[in-house]
Design a protein around this motif. Structure first.
Motif, PDB file in Angstrom:
ATOM      1  N   GLU A 250       5.933-117.009  90.553  1.00 40.52           N
ATOM      2  CA  GLU A 250       5.957-115.582  90.225  1.00 40.52           C
ATOM      3  C   GLU A 250       6.971-114.858  91.101  1.00 40.52           C
ATOM      4  OE1 GLU A 250       2.967-111.723  90.548  1.00 40.52           O
ATOM      5  OE2 GLU A 250       2.128-113.751  90.429  1.00 40.52           O
ATOM      6  N   ARG A 251       7.865-114.156  90.460  1.00 41.21           N
ATOM      7  CA  ARG A 251       8.866-113.365  91.154  1.00 41.21           C
ATOM      8  C   ARG A 251       9.059-112.047  90.404  1.00 41.21           C
ATOM      9  NH1 ARG A 251       7.807-116.330  94.632  1.00 41.21           N
ATOM     10  NH2 ARG A 251       9.153-117.717  95.828  1.00 41.21           N
ATOM     11  N   TYR A 252       9.709-111.096  91.033  1.00 43.90           N
ATOM     12  CA  TYR A 252       9.926-109.792  90.410  1.00 43.90           C
ATOM     13  C   TYR A 252      11.385-109.368  90.522  1.00 43.90           C
ATOM     14  CZ  TYR A 252       4.887-109.226  90.107  1.00 43.90           C
ATOM     15  OH  TYR A 252       3.574-109.399  89.792  1.00 43.90           O
ATOM     16  N   THR A 253      11.846-108.701  89.478  1.00 46.14           N
ATOM     17  CA  THR A 253      13.140-108.031  89.517  1.00 46.14           C
ATOM     18  C   THR A 253      12.859-106.568  89.850  1.00 46.14           C
ATOM     19  OG1 THR A 253      14.070-109.517  87.852  1.00 46.14           O
ATOM     20  CG2 THR A 253      15.193-107.409  88.197  1.00 46.14           C
ATOM     21  N   ILE A 254      13.425-106.076  90.928  1.00 50.93           N
ATOM     22  CA  ILE A 254      13.176-104.703  91.375  1.00 50.93           C
ATOM     23  C   ILE A 254      14.167-103.771  90.694  1.00 50.93           C
ATOM     24  CG2 ILE A 254      13.013-103.147  93.339  1.00 50.93           C
ATOM     25  CD1 ILE A 254      10.835-105.347  93.156  1.00 50.93           C
ATOM     26  N   ILE A 255      13.609-102.778  89.983  1.00 49.81           N
ATOM     27  CA  ILE A 255      14.396-101.842  89.188  1.00 49.81           C
ATOM     28  C   ILE A 255      14.356-100.461  89.830  1.00 49.81           C
ATOM     29  CG2 ILE A 255      14.719-100.820  86.909  1.00 49.81           C
ATOM     30  CD1 ILE A 255      15.065-103.876  87.033  1.00 49.81           C
ATOM     31  N   GLY A 256      15.501 -99.794  89.873  1.00 49.12           N
ATOM     32  CA  GLY A 256      15.578 -98.431  90.367  1.00 49.12           C
ATOM     33  C   GLY A 256      15.970 -97.471  89.258  1.00 49.12           C
ATOM     34  N   ASN A 257      15.490 -96.219  89.364  1.00 48.15           N
ATOM     35  CA  ASN A 257      15.828 -95.166  88.416  1.00 48.15           C
ATOM     36  C   ASN A 257      16.723 -94.164  89.143  1.00 48.15           C
ATOM     37  OD1 ASN A 257      15.837 -92.743  86.874  1.00 48.15           O
ATOM     38  ND2 ASN A 257      13.886 -93.305  85.916  1.00 48.15           N
ATOM     39  N   PRO A 258      18.046 -94.239  88.972  1.00 47.84           N
ATOM     40  CA  PRO A 258      18.955 -93.355  89.715  1.00 47.84           C
ATOM     41  C   PRO A 258      18.661 -91.872  89.516  1.00 47.84           C
ATOM     42  CG  PRO A 258      20.171 -95.162  88.747  1.00 47.84           C
ATOM     43  CD  PRO A 258      18.781 -95.225  88.182  1.00 47.84           C
ATOM     44  N   THR A 259      18.367 -91.472  88.276  1.00 46.42           N
ATOM     45  CA  THR A 259      18.098 -90.056  88.015  1.00 46.42           C
ATOM     46  C   THR A 259      16.914 -89.567  88.827  1.00 46.42           C
ATOM     47  OG1 THR A 259      19.001 -90.237  85.787  1.00 46.42           O
ATOM     48  CG2 THR A 259      17.549 -88.366  86.229  1.00 46.42           C
ATOM     49  N   ALA A 260      15.835 -90.338  88.794  1.00 50.55           N
ATOM     50  CA  ALA A 260      14.638 -89.948  89.543  1.00 50.55           C
ATOM     51  C   ALA A 260      14.864 -90.027  91.051  1.00 50.55           C
ATOM     52  CB  ALA A 260      13.469 -90.845  89.136  1.00 50.55           C
ATOM     53  N   ALA A 261      15.616 -91.041  91.482  1.00 47.94           N
ATOM     54  CA  ALA A 261      15.866 -91.210  92.910  1.00 47.94           C
ATOM     55  C   ALA A 261      16.621 -90.023  93.479  1.00 47.94           C
ATOM     56  CB  ALA A 261      16.643 -92.493  93.165  1.00 47.94           C
TER      57      ALA A 261
ATOM     58  N   GLY B  19       6.384 -94.602  92.503  1.00 47.77           N
ATOM     59  CA  GLY B  19       6.190 -94.811  91.075  1.00 47.77           C
ATOM     60  C   GLY B  19       7.132 -93.964  90.243  1.00 47.77           C
ATOM     61  N   GLY B  20       7.775 -94.604  89.265  1.00 49.71           N
ATOM     62  CA  GLY B  20       8.741 -93.906  88.431  1.00 49.71           C
ATOM     63  C   GLY B  20      10.143 -93.930  88.985  1.00 49.71           C
ATOM     64  N   ILE B  21      10.268 -94.233  90.294  1.00 48.96           N
ATOM     65  CA  ILE B  21      11.594 -94.299  90.919  1.00 48.96           C
ATOM     66  C   ILE B  21      12.006 -95.747  91.147  1.00 48.96           C
ATOM     67  CG2 ILE B  21      12.960 -93.640  92.936  1.00 48.96           C
ATOM     68  CD1 ILE B  21      11.049 -91.279  93.307  1.00 48.96           C
ATOM     69  N   VAL B  22      11.069 -96.549  91.637  1.00 51.91           N
ATOM     70  CA  VAL B  22      11.315 -97.976  91.877  1.00 51.91           C
ATOM     71  C   VAL B  22      10.093 -98.747  91.399  1.00 51.91           C
ATOM     72  CG1 VAL B  22      11.758 -99.764  93.600  1.00 51.91           C
ATOM     73  CG2 VAL B  22      12.764 -97.492  93.872  1.00 51.91           C
ATOM     74  N   TYR B  23      10.321 -99.804  90.648  1.00 47.60           N
ATOM     75  CA  TYR B  23       9.207-100.626  90.159  1.00 47.60           C
ATOM     76  C   TYR B  23       9.696-102.054  89.964  1.00 47.60           C
ATOM     77  CZ  TYR B  23      11.517 -99.642  85.680  1.00 47.60           C
ATOM     78  OH  TYR B  23      12.438 -99.517  84.672  1.00 47.60           O
TER      79      TYR B  23
END
Length: 597
Positions: A82-93, A169-173
C-alpha cells in the motif's frame, strides 16, 4: 373634463404617458421574473438541484493490489504494498490561512509553534519534513494554476497518516496506489522481470503471469467540496476492488540463491564470460533453480529490458549430444552398450576427417566406453547404420529444437535443421552435439528422459495460483511421452555413471552415485569466428535413485573442457542439494557395463 384634457395635452400629458409606459414595462418584467422564478424553483428546480449535485459528484477508482510471487515454500519474491500519491490543490493552497493551535484543536503548527506564513509557503513548510523534500520545491509546485498537482509518489501509509493529521483537507490529500517491491535484490533479477508505471508486467515472470497477478479495480462515488475533498456521508455507490491472484513458483529460493552464488564464484575462478545453471526435479519436471551470472536488480529498468540469460542463451551442447545418439542406437536395435568397437584416433569418411578431443592409441572400447571416453570417432563408427532420418527423429523426441512449454518471455528454442538440410559433415557432427543449438532448459529436460526411465515429462516453473479469496489452483501437468523404453534408458544411465566416475576426482559428490555427461563445443565469438568455447556438464543425482538433473554451462572458461570446469560447479550444487533435501546416500555400484574389452 377640462382638467383631464389639460393633463393629456402639453408637457404634463407626455410625462403621464411615459410614466404609464414605464410602469407597464416594469409590470411586464415583474411578471416575467416571477414566471421565471416559478419555472426555476418549481418547474425546473429538481433539474437544477440535480445538476448542482452532479457537478459535486466524483467517481474515483479504487486500485486492486497486484498478486504476490512466491517461491515453492511461500517465501515472497515480489509483492505490491500500500502506497499513496500525494496530491496538492494549488488554488486552495494559495488561499490557505493556518489556524492557531490556541484557538482550535484542528490547527496547524510546526515544531509546536504557530506558523507565521500563509498560502502555498505555509503548506510547503508543513509538508517538507514529512515528504523529505525542500519547502521551496513544494511551494513552487503549489504556486501554479489549477486544482491538481502531484507532489510525491509511493508515500507510505505512515507518512500519509501524518499528512492527514495536518488538517489540510481539500488542500493536500492522498490517492491510494501500489508499489511493487522485490525483497531479494538481484536474485532472479531478469527472470522475475518487472512492471511498468501502470503496474502491468512487462518482462520475465511478471509478464508471463500478468493476467493472473492483475486484479480488478473497484470504485467509489461521492460528493466533493470546494477544494475536491470528500464530503462526509455522501458516498452513494461503490464497488470493492478484487486483488490479483498470488503465483507460487516451483523455484526454491534457497536453492536459487546458492546456485547463483556458486555460479558467480565459478565465473571468477575460471575467468568465464558467463555461467548458467538449471536444477530440475526428476519426478515432477519442476524447476528448482534457473540461474545465471547476470547481476540485475529485479524490477529495475535493466530487468524490464533484458531477458534472463538462462532463458535466452543458446549453444551447441557438444558431447552431451552423444547421449541422444546412443539412446537412438540402442532403441533402434542397432547396438547394446556392451557391443565392442576398435576405435582409432581419427577417421576419414566421405572426404571428411574427424578426430577425438585428445589423441589416443587405438582403443578397444565398448559402446559404454565410447561414451565414457567421449569419442567422436567411436560415435560415428557405431552410427554407420543409423539413418539421417533416425538421427533427426531422436533429437526431436528428446526435445532438441522444441519449445520447453514454459512460455517464458524471450525463451529461444535453439536451431535444429531437418535431415534433408544437412551436408556430408553435419550429418556426422550432429551425432556428437555439433551442428545444432539448444538452451539449458531443453538440455536439462532431455537428460531427464534418461533419469525418468525413458519418459519425457513437461517442465514446470509455476506450481499454483491462489485467488484473493484463498482458492488454490494447481498448475496442470503437461503430457508425458515415452522416448525410449526402460531398458534403453537403463543402459544409457549405466554408461553415464561410468562417465561420472571418469570425472569423479573433479566432479564427484561424496556418498552419492552420479550419472553424467560433459560437453565442449567451439562456438562463434565476438569476431564471428569459432574463437569461443562452451563447456557444459549435465548430471543425474543420485544415479541409483534419481532426484535431480543439474546442468551447468560456462562460456569461455579457462580450462576449456566441460568435465574440468562445469563439472566441479555441478559437484558444489549437487552436494548442496543432497544436504538440503536430506537425500539418503547411495548404495554401492555393482552392475557397471564394461567400458573396455
Amino acid at each position: 373634463m377640462k382638467r383631464l384634457k389639460f393633463l393629456r395635452s402639453g408637457k404634463h400629458g407626455q410625462l403621464f404617458n411615459r410614466t404609464l409606459a414605464v410602469g407597464v414595462v416594469l409590470a411586464l418584467m415583474a411578471v416575467a421574473c416571477f414566471g421565471q422564478l416559478i419555472n426555476v424553483q418549481i418547474i425546473q428546480g429538481t433539474e437544477y438541484a440535480q445538476a448542482a449535485t452532479d457537478s459535486r459528484t466524483l467517481t474515483v477508482t479504487v486500485s486492486a493490489k497486484r498478486g504476490k510471487i512466491t517461491d515453492v515454500n511461500g517465501v515472497v519474491l515480489a509483492q505490491s504494498v500500500e502506497r499513496y500519491t500525494i496530491i496538492g490543490n494549488p488554488t486552495a493552497a494559495q488561499e490557505f490561512t493556518p489556524t492557531s493551535c490556541s484557538k482550535s484543536s484542528t490547527c496547524q503548527s510546526l515544531d509546536g509553534k504557530d506558523l507565521t506564513t500563509t498560502g502555498a509557503a505555509a503548506v510547503a513548510q508543513l509538508l517538507a519534513p514529512l515528504l523529505d523534500m525542500d519547502a521551496t520545491t513544494i511551494g513552487g509546485m503549489l504556486s501554479g494554476t489549477g486544482q491538481y498537482v502531484v507532489l510525491a509518489k509511493d508515500v507510505t501509509p505512515e507518512v500519509k497518516r501524518k499528512i492527514d493529521d495536518l488538517n489540510l483537507g481539500g488542500i493536500v490529500y492522498g490517492e491510494l496506489s501500489n508499489e511493487r517491491l522485490y525483497s531479494n535484490g538481484t536474485l532472479m533479477g531478469a527472470l522475475l522481470g518487472g512492471v511498468d508505471a501502470d503496474g502491468n508486467g512487462v518482462a520475465g515472470l511478471e509478464q508471463l503471469e500478468n493476467s493472473v497477478l492483475t486484479g480488478t479495480d473497484g470504485y467509489e462515488t461521492y460528493q466533493q467540496g470546494l477544494y475536491g475533498e470528500e464530503i462526509p456521508g455522501t458516498l452513494t455507490d461503490s464497488k470493492a476492488a478484487v486483488d490479483g491472484s498470488d503465483v507460487t513458483l516451483t523455484i526454491d529460493r534457497d536453492v536459487q540463491w546458492r546456485v547463483e552464488q556458486i555460479l558467480q564464484n565459478a565465473k571468477t575462478t575460471y575467468n568465464a564470460a558467463w555461467g548458467i545453471a538449471v536444477v530440475q526435479d526428476v519426478e515432477t519436471g519442476e524447476i528448482r533453480a534457473l540461474a545465471d551470472t547476470d547481476s540485475i536488480e529485479a524490477g529495475s529498468d535493466d530487468a524490464k529490458l533484458n531477458v534472463a540469460k538462462s532463458v535466452s542463451e543458446t549453444f551447441e551442447p557438444g558431447s552431451i549430444g552423444k547421449v541422444f545418439t546412443m539412446s537412438g542406437l540402442i532403441q533402434e536395435g542397432l547396438h547394446k552398450m556392451s557391443d565392442k568397437f576398435t576405435v582409432p584416433n581419427t577417421l576419414t569418411l566421405d572426404g571428411q576427417t574427424y578426430k577425438d578431443a585428445e589423441e589416443h592409441a587405438t582403443g578397444q572400447w565398448t559402446l559404454a566406453g565410447i561414451l565414457e571416453q567421449s569419442s567422436n570417432v567411436g560415435t560415428i563408427l557405431a552410427s554407420s547404420d543409423y539413418t539421417d532420418e533416425e538421427r533427426y527423429e531422436y533429437l526431436t523426441k528428446f526435445g532438441i529444437g522444441q519449445k520447453s512449454g514454459l512460455e517464458l518471455p524471450g525463451e529461444s528454442q535453439g536451431v535444429l535443421g531437418t535431415a534433408d538440410s544437412w551436408d556430408g559433415r553435419t550429418r556426422n557432427t550432429i551425432l556428437f552435439g555439433q551442428g545444432y543449438s539448444t538452451n539449458a532448459l531443453q538440455l536439462t529436460n532431455a537428460i531427464a528422459v534418461i533419469a525418468n526411465g525413458g519418459v519425457k515429462t513437461s517442465q514446470k516453473i509455476v506450481k499454483s495460483t491462489t485467488s484473493a479469496d484463498g482458492h488454490v489452483t494447481e498448475t496442470a501437468s503437461g503430457s508425458s511421452t515415452r522416448v525410449v523404453d526402460e531398458d534403453t534408458a537403463k543402459q544409457v544411465m549405466n554408461a553415464m555413471e561410468s562417465v561420472a566416475e571418469h570425472y569423479e576426482k573433479f566432479a564427484g559428490v561424496t556418498g552419492y552415485r552420479v550419472a553424467a555427461k560433459s560437453g565442449t563445443a567451439e562456438v562463434a565469438g565476438s569476431d564471428g569466428t569459432l574463437s569461443s568455447i562452451i563447456s557444459d556438464y549435465t548430471a543425474i543425482i543420485p544415479a541409483d535413485n534419481p532426484k535431480f538433473v543439474v546442468t551447468v554451462v560456462l562460456k569461455d572458461p579457462e580450462g576449456s573442457y566441460g568435465g574440468l570446469t562445469a563439472g566441479p560447479v555441478f559437484a558444489e550444487i549437487g552436494t548442496f542439494l543432497m544436504q538440503k533435501y536430506s537425500v539418503p546416500t547411495s548404495s554401492k555400484r555393482t552392475d557397471a557395463i564394461p567400458t573396455e574389452w
